[in-house]
Design an enzyme around this catalytic site. Sequence first.
Site, PDB file in Angstrom:
ATOM      1  N   SER A 138       0.870  -1.179   0.000  1.00 45.40           N
ATOM      2  CA  SER A 138       0.000   0.000   0.000  1.00 45.40           C
ATOM      3  C   SER A 138       0.902   1.221   0.000  1.00 45.40           C
ATOM      4  CB  SER A 138      -0.842  -0.002   1.286  1.00 45.40           C
ATOM      5  OG  SER A 138      -1.509   1.236   1.457  1.00 45.40           O
ATOM      6  N   TYR A 151      -2.110  -1.163  10.558  1.00 46.79           N
ATOM      7  CA  TYR A 151      -2.139  -1.311   9.096  1.00 46.79           C
ATOM      8  C   TYR A 151      -0.855  -0.744   8.488  1.00 46.79           C
ATOM      9  CZ  TYR A 151      -4.082  -1.376   4.351  1.00 46.79           C
ATOM     10  OH  TYR A 151      -4.297  -1.633   3.011  1.00 46.79           O
TER      11      TYR A 151
HETATM   12  N1  LIG Z   1      -8.558  -0.718  -1.381  1.00 42.08           N
HETATM   13  C1  LIG Z   1      -7.474   0.014  -1.263  1.00 42.08           C
HETATM   14  O1  LIG Z   1      -7.510   1.252  -1.406  1.00 42.08           O
HETATM   15  C2  LIG Z   1      -6.160  -0.629  -0.950  1.00 42.08           C
HETATM   16  C3  LIG Z   1      -5.025   0.171  -1.046  1.00 42.08           C
HETATM   17  C4  LIG Z   1      -3.787  -0.390  -0.800  1.00 42.08           C
HETATM   18  C5  LIG Z   1      -3.688  -1.728  -0.456  1.00 42.08           C
HETATM   19  N2  LIG Z   1      -4.810  -2.487  -0.364  1.00 42.08           N
HETATM   20  C6  LIG Z   1      -4.630  -3.899  -0.017  1.00 42.08           C
HETATM   21  O2  LIG Z   1      -5.164  -4.692  -1.058  1.00 42.08           O
HETATM   22  C7  LIG Z   1      -5.562  -5.960  -0.528  1.00 42.08           C
HETATM   23  C8  LIG Z   1      -7.007  -6.221  -0.923  1.00 42.08           C
HETATM   24  O3  LIG Z   1      -7.821  -5.225  -0.310  1.00 42.08           O
HETATM   25  P1  LIG Z   1      -9.240  -4.778  -0.878  1.00 42.08           P
HETATM   26  O4  LIG Z   1      -9.237  -3.316  -0.938  1.00 42.08           O
HETATM   27  O5  LIG Z   1      -9.596  -5.573  -2.073  1.00 42.08           O
HETATM   28  O6  LIG Z   1     -10.136  -5.164   0.377  1.00 42.08           O
HETATM   29  P2  LIG Z   1     -11.427  -6.077   0.533  1.00 42.08           P
HETATM   30  O7  LIG Z   1     -12.385  -5.796  -0.550  1.00 42.08           O
HETATM   31  O8  LIG Z   1     -11.831  -5.922   1.938  1.00 42.08           O
HETATM   32  O9  LIG Z   1     -10.835  -7.554   0.284  1.00 42.08           O
HETATM   33  C9  LIG Z   1     -10.000  -8.162   1.218  1.00 42.08           C
HETATM   34  C10 LIG Z   1      -9.794  -9.587   0.765  1.00 42.08           C
HETATM   35  O10 LIG Z   1      -8.954 -10.267   1.725  1.00 42.08           O
HETATM   36  C11 LIG Z   1      -9.620 -11.458   2.132  1.00 42.08           C
HETATM   37  N3  LIG Z   1      -9.225 -11.826   3.471  1.00 42.08           N
HETATM   38  C12 LIG Z   1      -9.232 -11.080   4.597  1.00 42.08           C
HETATM   39  N4  LIG Z   1      -8.826 -11.794   5.653  1.00 42.08           N
HETATM   40  C13 LIG Z   1      -8.532 -13.036   5.183  1.00 42.08           C
HETATM   41  C14 LIG Z   1      -8.082 -14.227   5.781  1.00 42.08           C
HETATM   42  N5  LIG Z   1      -7.833 -14.295   7.098  1.00 42.08           N
HETATM   43  N6  LIG Z   1      -7.904 -15.317   4.998  1.00 42.08           N
HETATM   44  C15 LIG Z   1      -8.173 -15.273   3.679  1.00 42.08           C
HETATM   45  N7  LIG Z   1      -8.598 -14.169   3.043  1.00 42.08           N
HETATM   46  C16 LIG Z   1      -8.782 -13.073   3.803  1.00 42.08           C
HETATM   47  C17 LIG Z   1     -11.094 -11.120   2.008  1.00 42.08           C
HETATM   48  O11 LIG Z   1     -11.882 -12.261   1.857  1.00 42.08           O
HETATM   49  P3  LIG Z   1     -12.775 -12.974   3.001  1.00 42.08           P
HETATM   50  O12 LIG Z   1     -13.397 -11.911   3.826  1.00 42.08           O
HETATM   51  O13 LIG Z   1     -13.727 -13.763   2.162  1.00 42.08           O
HETATM   52  O14 LIG Z   1     -11.830 -13.839   3.745  1.00 42.08           O
HETATM   53  C18 LIG Z   1     -11.090 -10.359   0.691  1.00 42.08           C
HETATM   54  O15 LIG Z   1     -11.062 -11.256  -0.389  1.00 42.08           O
HETATM   55  C19 LIG Z   1      -5.356  -5.865   0.984  1.00 42.08           C
HETATM   56  O16 LIG Z   1      -4.107  -6.433   1.312  1.00 42.08           O
HETATM   57  C20 LIG Z   1      -5.330  -4.367   1.225  1.00 42.08           C
HETATM   58  O17 LIG Z   1      -4.609  -4.057   2.399  1.00 42.08           O
HETATM   59  C21 LIG Z   1      -6.049  -1.974  -0.591  1.00 42.08           C
END
Ligand SMILES: NC(=O)c1ccc[n+]([C@@H]2O[C@H](COP(=O)([O-])OP(=O)(O)OC[C@H]3O[C@@H](n4cnc5c(N)ncnc54)[C@H](OP(=O)(O)O)[C@@H]3O)[C@@H](O)[C@H]2O)c1
Length: 249
Positions: A138, A151
């Site tokens: 991130s 985080y």
């Molecule tokens: N959105 C942003 O602006 C942003 C920016 C920078 C980085 N990121 C990073 O990108 C990644 C994806 O985030 P997102 O924005 O797509 O968030 P999201 O929509 O909340 O998706 C998170 C994903 O992680 C899975 N997950 C969470 N805990 C888990 C566990 N214990 N075991 C297996 N799967 C797990 C969730 O699935 P389940 O709930 O089904 O387990 C879901 O598929 C994360 O690492 C986040 O920190 C996001």
Amino acid sequence: MVDAALARLFSLEGKVALVTGASRGIGAALAEGLAGAGARVVGVARSPVPRDAFRQPVRYVAADVAVGLDALVAEIVAEHGRIDVLVNAAGVSVSASSDQALAAFDATLDVNLRAAYAACLAAAPHMTSGGSIINVTSINSLVGFPGNPGYVAAKGGLRLLTKALAVDLGPRDIRVNALAPGYIRTDMTAASFADPERHAARARHTCLGRWGEVGDLIGAAIFLASDASRYMTGQDLVIDGGWTAKGLT
Ligand SMILES: NC(=O)c1ccc[n+]([C@@H]2O[C@H](COP(=O)([O-])OP(=O)(O)OC[C@H]3O[C@@H](n4cnc5c(N)ncnc54)[C@H](OP(=O)(O)O)[C@@H]3O)[C@@H](O)[C@H]2O)c1
């Protein structure tokens, strides 16, 4: 007409990929994107089924990365013989009141850092034809943000874990890079996306004047997974609309 050698450079034909966090958001988009580039993709997250149907062939398995992926990795290796690409996209953002601060810190590091390392440990021995590990970090891995120290610490840790593993795994031709998104519209950012003031502030902080969509990350993931990035390891690929390039907003 696309040059055939150039197309091969970016092709994932025949590669076997494991993508965590694939039930929705960024992980689901990257799983689909890698499959669209030709990879055989296994996606994993805790939800029993992914939120939306994949538009590309992705095999989805329900599992908790914090518990471990050893059994799933063994299953993939039994079927395909090896793993070529691991994308660690599973992540949580746990905000908490001050009396729960330490518990939230632990829960965040457990999934965002420890489980990503565990997945690397499980997959790397099976990257027998070289490999590419993509850790989704991130812009929080590069600069401080308010209100969620766990985080920021986890993503900063994942950034340097990426470099440490690049050093250790380089001799086995396994590349390890960080894909660092800015603000992308997903469930994780739904509250700030829906709030007009926070929405505008985040868009204004980019050079491109807008939030990112999950599709904005697919090209970068294909690049990192493919031979196109074959001499790149231990690096950050920052896909943030220019957030970290900008000084005054
Ligand atoms: N959105 C942003 O602006 C942003 C920016 C920078 C980085 N990121 C990073 O990108 C990644 C994806 O985030 P997102 O924005 O797509 O968030 P999201 O929509 O909340 O998706 C998170 C994903 O992680 C899975 N997950 C969470 N805990 C888990 C566990 N214990 N075991 C297996 N799967 C797990 C969730 O699935 P389940 O709930 O089904 O387990 C879901 O598929 C994360 O690492 C986040 O920190 C996001």
